[in-house]
Design a protein around this motif. Sequence first.
Motif, PDB file in Angstrom:
ATOM      1  N   TRP A  27      -2.635  -4.149   8.680  1.00 48.56           N
ATOM      2  CA  TRP A  27      -1.825  -2.977   8.356  1.00 48.56           C
ATOM      3  C   TRP A  27      -1.490  -2.174   9.618  1.00 48.56           C
ATOM      4  O   TRP A  27      -2.168  -2.306  10.651  1.00 48.56           O
ATOM      5  CB  TRP A  27      -2.592  -2.084   7.361  1.00 48.56           C
ATOM      6  CG  TRP A  27      -2.834  -2.756   6.052  1.00 48.56           C
ATOM      7  CD1 TRP A  27      -1.909  -3.388   5.277  1.00 48.56           C
ATOM      8  CD2 TRP A  27      -4.080  -2.869   5.354  1.00 48.56           C
ATOM      9  NE1 TRP A  27      -2.502  -3.882   4.135  1.00 48.56           N
ATOM     10  CE2 TRP A  27      -3.832  -3.580   4.158  1.00 48.56           C
ATOM     11  CE3 TRP A  27      -5.375  -2.425   5.609  1.00 48.56           C
ATOM     12  CZ2 TRP A  27      -4.824  -3.855   3.229  1.00 48.56           C
ATOM     13  CZ3 TRP A  27      -6.369  -2.701   4.691  1.00 48.56           C
ATOM     14  CH2 TRP A  27      -6.094  -3.411   3.519  1.00 48.56           C
ATOM     15  N   CYS A  28      -0.480  -1.306   9.525  1.00 47.72           N
ATOM     16  CA  CYS A  28      -0.109  -0.454  10.660  1.00 47.72           C
ATOM     17  C   CYS A  28      -1.285   0.475  10.983  1.00 47.72           C
ATOM     18  O   CYS A  28      -1.960   0.966  10.064  1.00 47.72           O
ATOM     19  CB  CYS A  28       1.084   0.436  10.313  1.00 47.72           C
ATOM     20  SG  CYS A  28       2.483  -0.432   9.595  1.00 47.72           S
ATOM     21  N   CYS A  31      -2.596   3.458   8.580  1.00 48.80           N
ATOM     22  CA  CYS A  31      -2.309   3.248   7.151  1.00 48.80           C
ATOM     23  C   CYS A  31      -3.539   3.627   6.327  1.00 48.80           C
ATOM     24  O   CYS A  31      -4.675   3.325   6.708  1.00 48.80           O
ATOM     25  CB  CYS A  31      -1.961   1.776   6.920  1.00 48.80           C
ATOM     26  SG  CYS A  31      -1.691   1.378   5.177  1.00 48.80           S
ATOM     27  N   CYS A  62       2.039  -4.615   0.916  1.00 45.78           N
ATOM     28  CA  CYS A  62       1.071  -4.418   2.014  1.00 45.78           C
ATOM     29  C   CYS A  62      -0.325  -4.297   1.410  1.00 45.78           C
ATOM     30  O   CYS A  62      -1.289  -4.915   1.867  1.00 45.78           O
ATOM     31  CB  CYS A  62       1.381  -3.140   2.783  1.00 45.78           C
ATOM     32  SG  CYS A  62       2.937  -3.119   3.656  1.00 45.78           S
ATOM     33  N   ASN A 132       1.223   4.936  -2.272  1.00 42.79           N
ATOM     34  CA  ASN A 132       1.811   5.581  -1.088  1.00 42.79           C
ATOM     35  C   ASN A 132       3.218   6.099  -1.380  1.00 42.79           C
ATOM     36  O   ASN A 132       3.909   6.582  -0.483  1.00 42.79           O
ATOM     37  CB  ASN A 132       1.819   4.623   0.119  1.00 42.79           C
ATOM     38  CG  ASN A 132       2.570   3.333  -0.162  1.00 42.79           C
ATOM     39  OD1 ASN A 132       3.208   3.217  -1.196  1.00 42.79           O
ATOM     40  ND2 ASN A 132       2.488   2.382   0.746  1.00 42.79           N
ATOM     41  N   GLY A 136       6.121  -0.324   0.928  1.00 48.10           N
ATOM     42  CA  GLY A 136       5.837  -0.486   2.363  1.00 48.10           C
ATOM     43  C   GLY A 136       6.270  -1.849   2.889  1.00 48.10           C
ATOM     44  O   GLY A 136       7.006  -1.947   3.873  1.00 48.10           O
ATOM     45  N   CYS A 211       1.719   6.156   3.801  1.00 48.28           N
ATOM     46  CA  CYS A 211       2.361   5.066   4.551  1.00 48.28           C
ATOM     47  C   CYS A 211       2.894   5.729   5.820  1.00 48.28           C
ATOM     48  O   CYS A 211       3.944   6.396   5.795  1.00 48.28           O
ATOM     49  CB  CYS A 211       3.514   4.461   3.745  1.00 48.28           C
ATOM     50  SG  CYS A 211       4.520   3.300   4.714  1.00 48.28           S
TER      51      CYS A 211
END
Length: 292
Positions: A27-28, A31, A62, A132, A136, A211
């Motif tokens: 994940w980013c 997150c 995601c 979120n 995403g 997100c």
Amino acid sequence: MVYLEEKLKEVQDSGRLEYRSKALPTWCPGCGYFAMVDGVAHALNALGIPKENTVVVSGIGCSSRFPFFLDTFGMHTLHGRALPTATGVKVANEDLTVLAVGGDGDGFAIGCGHLPHVAKRNVDITYLLFDNGIYGLTKGQTSPTSAKGFKTPTSPYENPDQPLNPLLMMLSYGASWVGQSYAGQPDHLKEMIVKAMAHRGFSYLHILSPCVTFDKTHRTYGNLGMTVRPVPAGHDTTSQDAAMRLATGGDPPPIGVYYAVPRPTLGDSLDGLVVKAGGELPRRRGTARAAE
Ligand SMILES: Cc1ncc(C[n+]2csc(CCOP(=O)(O)OP(=O)(O)O)c2C)c(N)n1
Ligand code: SF4
């Protein structure tokens, strides 16, 4: 540095690592979903549930990459189909601890038709819904829980729709355990995942989660940090009316346990049918649970 070393030791000593896979989350950075991996590992460890008795089922998104990051059994299924798959796993083997996980798009858009049925049947699984307020994985389209007026890459002139109220929906569908938590409060999240999993019957935990890549204006840590508040002390968790009032009170509504009542599960009903039909019940080890 000392802080990080202390934190690392705390995690190593906790037993939670046993439930983590070698795959690192993709994940980013920032997150909200990272908190859920640690939360589930903590809950499995706290409840003493062996990883080989655990199945984590997800849809697509995601959030639905989740099963890869745990060293349990897992299924990454089709978009919106985590709940029927999880139901099948549980019906096939009542001894398993079954978790379904996914995003607001997976659960409340394409998968929305499954929600009332799993709730009314009281399938003995836990559903962790990572909300979120956006899609995403597919790069930021509005979702059923996006705020009205939210500008996204695909709604540059603002989202014209009202958001759904997932907590109110799950309560009205008859879920026997409903609660809410927030990814930005990991200790609260851990405690709530333990409570949701300890419940015998269908437990629905709604988790507010930013997100950080596609929402810079609405469901941010800054905004949620200022507006999230706990369920008031003295809330009666056996009253569906009181729970529904909480679910409609505030944006976002409070975090904590809304509703928790015992009632026969789908497995109990199926056992009853087997007995009525003169059949023999399978021998079971019984699912490990803490007292509620
Ligand atoms: C049948 C089908 N329709 C559409 C898609 C495209 N799609 C993949 S993930 C997704 C939405 C994901 O949003 P959400 O469930 O909220 O998860 P997030 O990525 O935000 O965690 C969509 C529409 C798909 N994979 N399959
Ligand atoms: S796009 Fe959003 S939901 Fe997906 S991993 Fe990145 S921050 Fe998380």
